[in-house]
Design a protein around this motif. Structure first.
Motif, mmCIF file in Angstrom:
data_model
loop_
_atom_site.group_PDB
_atom_site.id
_atom_site.type_symbol
_atom_site.label_atom_id
_atom_site.label_comp_id
_atom_site.label_asym_id
_atom_site.label_seq_id
_atom_site.Cartn_x
_atom_site.Cartn_y
_atom_site.Cartn_z
ATOM 1 N N ASP A 191 0.808 -1.226 0.000
ATOM 2 C CA ASP A 191 0.000 0.000 0.000
ATOM 3 C C ASP A 191 0.838 1.272 0.000
ATOM 4 N N VAL A 233 -0.578 4.167 -2.089
ATOM 5 C CA VAL A 233 -1.839 4.672 -1.533
ATOM 6 C C VAL A 233 -1.579 5.430 -0.240
ATOM 7 N N ASP A 234 -0.723 4.879 0.623
ATOM 8 C CA ASP A 234 -0.405 5.536 1.892
ATOM 9 C C ASP A 234 0.289 6.878 1.682
ATOM 10 N N ARG A 269 -0.569 9.046 -0.300
ATOM 11 C CA ARG A 269 -1.636 10.031 -0.456
ATOM 12 C C ARG A 269 -2.509 10.134 0.794
ATOM 13 N N GLU A 270 -2.830 8.974 1.383
ATOM 14 C CA GLU A 270 -3.821 8.951 2.452
ATOM 15 C C GLU A 270 -3.228 8.917 3.856
ATOM 16 N N ARG A 271 -2.063 8.305 4.023
ATOM 17 C CA ARG A 271 -1.433 8.195 5.343
ATOM 18 C C ARG A 271 0.061 8.511 5.228
ATOM 19 N N GLU A 297 -12.161 3.943 6.791
ATOM 20 C CA GLU A 297 -11.314 4.673 7.729
ATOM 21 C C GLU A 297 -10.893 6.043 7.213
ATOM 22 N N VAL A 298 -10.749 6.189 5.904
ATOM 23 C CA VAL A 298 -10.246 7.435 5.329
ATOM 24 C C VAL A 298 -11.371 8.317 4.798
ATOM 25 N N GLU A 299 -12.297 7.736 4.050
ATOM 26 C CA GLU A 299 -13.353 8.516 3.412
ATOM 27 C C GLU A 299 -14.727 8.313 4.040
ATOM 28 N N ALA A 320 -15.603 9.134 8.685
ATOM 29 C CA ALA A 320 -14.339 8.392 8.725
ATOM 30 C C ALA A 320 -13.837 8.188 10.150
#
Length: 293
Positions: free
Chosen positions: A60, A63-64, A66-68, A176-178, A237
């Protein structure tokens, strides 16, 4: 945070405690006492789980970013190669401990479990329902590893209960994010009720055992139910994240309920101690930086 602390964050160290009771529950269902070499079995589960968490972050990493971005890989505190190496080493260590603890019978389940973990992280988790079922299968196999090949039938009920709870938590974690949605969160809360009912319905024995099962099952429902209901009422979220974490932590009292149900109060007592340890670790300021999800 020290480099060692970065790796603890990578493998989500607090959540590792929630996997220790899987093989205890499976072994209890199969009538196998946790003693002697079998004491290594929960550690085998812990290594396989931690390896899966490291592999999860490796898979991930984009993806992380961008999101984490605060996670170890996107922040640059741990390299992608190091995360993959950690995942590989922990998987090998887990299988080695599995062989020591349960021999060929345990390894016959441990190898498919390791394969399922890698399949989930690298392929299956990108599909919502398939990913959730895949994750639930990993948890169910972990329970069955405690029973061992040839003695899995008595442990199928425990495996199904732990697997079902895991599927629900995994579906909720997608928000959890959106944010999640009311239908999903409500379904997860309903699943908690069904899981609790399944534990109690399959119980029998003297009154003291039944009371212990009821107490542990109530602790399970109280641990995750309220957060799931809040997420159903307001599927933001933050509520989905809180409910996911509560669902992860609720696995320990659920495992304890299963251990008592199958007549192994010592294993249940050990899980109570693990639960207390988890609360102590989470209360430490530095530990709060190490996410469970």
């Amino acid at each position: 945070m020290t480099p060692f602390g970065d790796y603890l964050e990578l493998v989500r160290a607090p959540a590792v405690l929630t996997v220790l009771g899987d093989t205890m529950a499976g072994g209890a269902a199969a009538g196998r006492v946790l003693s002697g070499r079998r004491l290594w079995m929960p550690l085998a589960s812990a290594c396989l789980y931690a390896g899966g968490m490291a592999l999860n972050d490796y898979a991930d990493r984009d993806v992380d970013a961008r999101e984490r971005p605060q996670r170890p890989l996107p922040s640059g505190r741990v390299s992608a190669g190091s995360a993959l190496a950690a995942a590989s080493a922990l998987t090998v260590a887990g299988l080695g401990l599995c062989a020591v603890a349960g021999g060929r019978r345990a390894l016959a389940v441990g190898v498919p479990l390791a394969g399922s973990i890698w399949t989930y992280d690298l392929i299956a988790k990108n599909h919502t329902l398939i990913g959730a079922v895949s994750m639930g299968s990993c948890r169910a196999l972990d329970v069955l590893m405690g029973a061992g090949a040839g003695q899995m039938r008595p442990a199928l009920g425990a495996a199904g209960i732990m697997g079902g709870h895991t599927v629900a938590v995994t579906l909720l974690s997608r928000g959890e994010v959106e944010g999640t949605d009311t239908v999903t969160a409500s379904g997860v809360a309903a699943t908690t009720g069904l899981v609790a009912a399944a534990v109690v319905a399959g119980s029998s024995g003297p009154p003291a055992r039944m009371l212990a099962v009821l107490a542990a099952t109530a602790a399970y429902a109280a641990r995750c139910g309220p957060a799931q209901i809040r997420a159903a009422r307001s599927p933001a979220a933050a509520n989905a994240l809180a409910a996911t974490r509560a669902g992860i932590r609720a696995m320990i009292p659920l495992q304890a309920a299963l251990a008592v149900r199958y007549g192994h109060p010592t294993a249940a007592g050990a899980l109570v101690a693990v639960d207390v340890l988890g609360k102590i670790l989470r209360s430490r300021p530095k530990a709060r930086k190490v996410s469970e999800s």
